[in-house]
Design a protein around this motif. Structure first.
Motif, mmCIF file in Angstrom:
data_model
loop_
_atom_site.group_PDB
_atom_site.id
_atom_site.type_symbol
_atom_site.label_atom_id
_atom_site.label_comp_id
_atom_site.label_asym_id
_atom_site.label_seq_id
_atom_site.Cartn_x
_atom_site.Cartn_y
_atom_site.Cartn_z
ATOM 1 N N GLU A 1 5.442 -44.233 13.105
ATOM 2 C CA GLU A 1 5.968 -44.653 14.510
ATOM 3 C C GLU A 1 4.801 -45.436 15.318
ATOM 4 O OE1 GLU A 1 4.937 -40.363 15.344
ATOM 5 O OE2 GLU A 1 5.865 -41.480 13.775
ATOM 6 N N LYS A 2 3.650 -45.254 14.843
ATOM 7 C CA LYS A 2 2.318 -45.988 15.466
ATOM 8 C C LYS A 2 2.165 -47.102 14.878
ATOM 9 C CE LYS A 2 1.583 -42.219 18.451
ATOM 10 N NZ LYS A 2 1.522 -42.271 19.863
ATOM 11 N N ASP A 3 1.364 -48.092 15.840
ATOM 12 C CA ASP A 3 0.997 -49.363 15.328
ATOM 13 C C ASP A 3 -0.412 -48.958 14.852
ATOM 14 O OD1 ASP A 3 -0.823 -51.741 15.877
ATOM 15 O OD2 ASP A 3 1.346 -52.621 15.967
ATOM 16 N N ASP A 4 -0.798 -49.323 13.792
ATOM 17 C CA ASP A 4 -2.195 -48.871 12.951
ATOM 18 C C ASP A 4 -3.146 -49.574 13.614
ATOM 19 O OD1 ASP A 4 -1.314 -51.007 11.764
ATOM 20 O OD2 ASP A 4 -1.690 -50.123 9.749
ATOM 21 N N LEU A 5 -3.193 -51.054 13.725
ATOM 22 C CA LEU A 5 -4.043 -51.911 14.454
ATOM 23 C C LEU A 5 -4.330 -51.424 15.742
ATOM 24 C CD1 LEU A 5 -6.279 -53.824 14.023
ATOM 25 C CD2 LEU A 5 -4.635 -55.493 14.456
ATOM 26 N N GLU A 6 -3.495 -51.149 16.590
ATOM 27 C CA GLU A 6 -3.404 -50.953 18.218
ATOM 28 C C GLU A 6 -4.011 -49.660 17.983
ATOM 29 O OE1 GLU A 6 -0.632 -49.768 21.820
ATOM 30 O OE2 GLU A 6 0.210 -50.920 20.133
ATOM 31 N N GLU A 7 -3.749 -48.677 17.383
ATOM 32 C CA GLU A 7 -4.698 -47.337 17.265
ATOM 33 C C GLU A 7 -6.103 -47.393 16.943
ATOM 34 O OE1 GLU A 7 -3.209 -44.428 18.627
ATOM 35 O OE2 GLU A 7 -1.555 -45.818 19.386
ATOM 36 N N THR A 8 -6.278 -48.459 16.130
ATOM 37 C CA THR A 8 -7.763 -48.596 15.512
ATOM 38 C C THR A 8 -8.475 -49.099 16.874
ATOM 39 O OG1 THR A 8 -7.288 -48.954 13.145
ATOM 40 C CG2 THR A 8 -9.134 -49.894 13.956
ATOM 41 N N MET A 9 -7.902 -50.125 17.463
ATOM 42 C CA MET A 9 -8.646 -50.607 18.547
ATOM 43 C C MET A 9 -8.847 -49.598 19.754
ATOM 44 S SD MET A 9 -9.663 -53.300 17.180
ATOM 45 C CE MET A 9 -10.750 -53.726 18.670
ATOM 46 N N ARG B 1 -8.836 -56.911 11.514
ATOM 47 C CA ARG B 1 -7.508 -57.550 11.493
ATOM 48 C C ARG B 1 -6.574 -56.449 10.494
ATOM 49 N NH1 ARG B 1 -10.152 -62.252 7.646
ATOM 50 N NH2 ARG B 1 -11.356 -60.282 7.226
ATOM 51 N N ARG B 2 -6.843 -55.320 9.988
ATOM 52 C CA ARG B 2 -6.185 -54.208 9.619
ATOM 53 C C ARG B 2 -6.858 -52.897 10.134
ATOM 54 N NH1 ARG B 2 -5.811 -55.875 3.040
ATOM 55 N NH2 ARG B 2 -4.648 -57.928 3.470
ATOM 56 N N SER B 3 -6.009 -51.941 10.139
ATOM 57 C CA SER B 3 -6.337 -50.559 10.351
ATOM 58 C C SER B 3 -7.395 -49.977 9.594
ATOM 59 C CB SER B 3 -5.149 -49.667 10.557
ATOM 60 O OG SER B 3 -5.477 -48.469 10.838
ATOM 61 N N ILE B 4 -8.203 -49.109 10.424
ATOM 62 C CA ILE B 4 -9.324 -48.218 9.591
ATOM 63 C C ILE B 4 -8.731 -46.970 9.846
ATOM 64 C CG2 ILE B 4 -10.979 -49.956 9.787
ATOM 65 C CD1 ILE B 4 -12.334 -48.328 12.176
ATOM 66 N N ILE B 5 -7.786 -46.569 10.763
ATOM 67 C CA ILE B 5 -7.318 -45.229 10.753
ATOM 68 C C ILE B 5 -5.989 -45.439 10.156
ATOM 69 C CG2 ILE B 5 -6.810 -43.440 12.591
ATOM 70 C CD1 ILE B 5 -8.952 -44.946 14.266
ATOM 71 N N GLU B 6 -5.711 -44.167 9.590
ATOM 72 C CA GLU B 6 -4.085 -43.955 9.134
ATOM 73 C C GLU B 6 -3.659 -43.059 10.219
ATOM 74 O OE1 GLU B 6 -1.276 -41.963 5.575
ATOM 75 O OE2 GLU B 6 -3.430 -41.265 5.667
ATOM 76 N N VAL B 7 -2.371 -43.577 10.660
ATOM 77 C CA VAL B 7 -1.700 -43.169 11.841
ATOM 78 C C VAL B 7 0.045 -42.697 11.230
ATOM 79 C CG1 VAL B 7 -2.891 -44.278 13.348
ATOM 80 C CG2 VAL B 7 -0.695 -45.263 12.509
ATOM 81 N N PRO B 8 0.453 -41.919 11.952
ATOM 82 C CA PRO B 8 1.863 -41.775 11.864
ATOM 83 C C PRO B 8 2.709 -42.917 11.977
ATOM 84 C CG PRO B 8 1.214 -40.157 13.387
ATOM 85 C CD PRO B 8 0.192 -41.256 13.203
#
Length: 204
Positions: free
Chosen positions: A189-197, A180-187
Motif C-alpha cells: 500500500e506504500k509508494d516505494d520510491l516515495e518511501e525511499t526518498m 528512479r526506483r526504490s532501494i527499500i522494499e515496502v508494504p
C-alpha cells in the motif's frame, strides 16, 4: 557469440564504481568507539574512499535489498538512525552517474578530497561543526563523527540525535538523490520510491 561477449565487456566500462561493506558485532564498536574510528580511518585511507557512512544497522545482501525483506521496513520506521546501506540497489541507481557523491550520512560519514572540495573545502566543513561533531583525517579525506558512539534512537523516545541531523546538513548540498526506483522494499500500500526518498532525507 563473440560479438555478444565484446559488447558485454564494452557495456561494463560505464560502471566505474565499486564498494565494500564491513559488518561488526555492536559490542566491537561500543566497547571502544575511538579504536573503531581509528580502524575505519586506516582502512578508508588504504582504500581511497570517496564517500561512505556507518553506524548501527541491519544486515543486507547486495542486490537483494528489495527482495523478500519487507520486515526491515517497520524496524527502519521505528529506528530511523539505523543504517540501511542498500548497496546493491544503490550501485544500480548510480551506474550512469552519481556514485561519486555521498549516498548518506550516519554516526560516521566519510568524505574523500573531491567531495570535500565540492563542499567548499575542509575549512567550510569545520565552520559547520557543532559541539557533538568532530573530524578525523584519513589519507585522502576526512571522517565526520556524530557523537562519541552510535545510538539506537526511537521515534517518540528520544528521537533522532541532533548530531546525526547536523552531519546530514553538511553533506545535503551534494547528497545523491537521483533515484528512479526504490532501494527499500515496502508494504504494497506504500509508494516505494516515495518511501525511499523519505528514508534518504530522514535526518533533514
Amino acid at each position: 557469440m563473440e560479438r555478444k561477449r565484446i559488447w558485454l565487456r564494452s557495456k561494463n566500462t560505464i560502471r566505474r564504481l565499486s564498494g565494500v561493506k564491513f559488518h561488526f558485532p555492536p559490542s566491537f564498536i561500543l566497547d571502544d568507539p575511538d579504536r573503531f574510528v581509528s580502524l575505519i580511518c586506516d582502512w578508508a585511507g588504504r582504500l581511497g574512499v570517496l564517500h561512505g557512512s556507518g553506524g548501527l544497522g541491519v544486515l543486507t545482501e547486495p542486490g537483494r535489498e528489495t527482495v523478500g525483506k519487507v520486515y526491515y521496513y517497520p524496524l527502519m520506521q521505528r529506528y530511523p538512525a539505523f543504517e540501511n546501506d542498500a548497496m546493491g540497489d544503490y550501485w544500480s541507481e548510480t551506474r550512469f552517474g552519481g556514485y561519486e557523491v555521498p549516498r548518506a550520512s550516519n554516526w560516521l560519514t566519510l568524505l574523500g578530497d573531491a567531495n570535500i572540495a565540492r563542499l567548499g573545502g575542509e575549512d567550510a566543513i569545520r565552520s559547520q561543526l557543532t559541539p557533538e561533531l568532530s573530524l578525523a583525517p584519513y589519507a585522502g579525506g576526512v571522517l565526520i563523527r556524530a557523537g562519541q558512539a552510535p545510538v539506537v534512537d526511537s521515534n517518540g523516545i528520544g528521537g533522532i540525535p541532533q548530531a546525526y541531523r547536523d552531519a546530514a546538513r553538511i553533506i545535503k548540498p551534494i547528497r545523491f538523490e537521483g533515484y528512479r526506483r526504490s532501494i527499500i522494499e515496502v508494504p504494497e500500500e506504500k509508494d516505494d520510491l516515495e518511501e525511499t526518498m523519505k528514508w534518504v532525507r530522514r535526518f533533514d
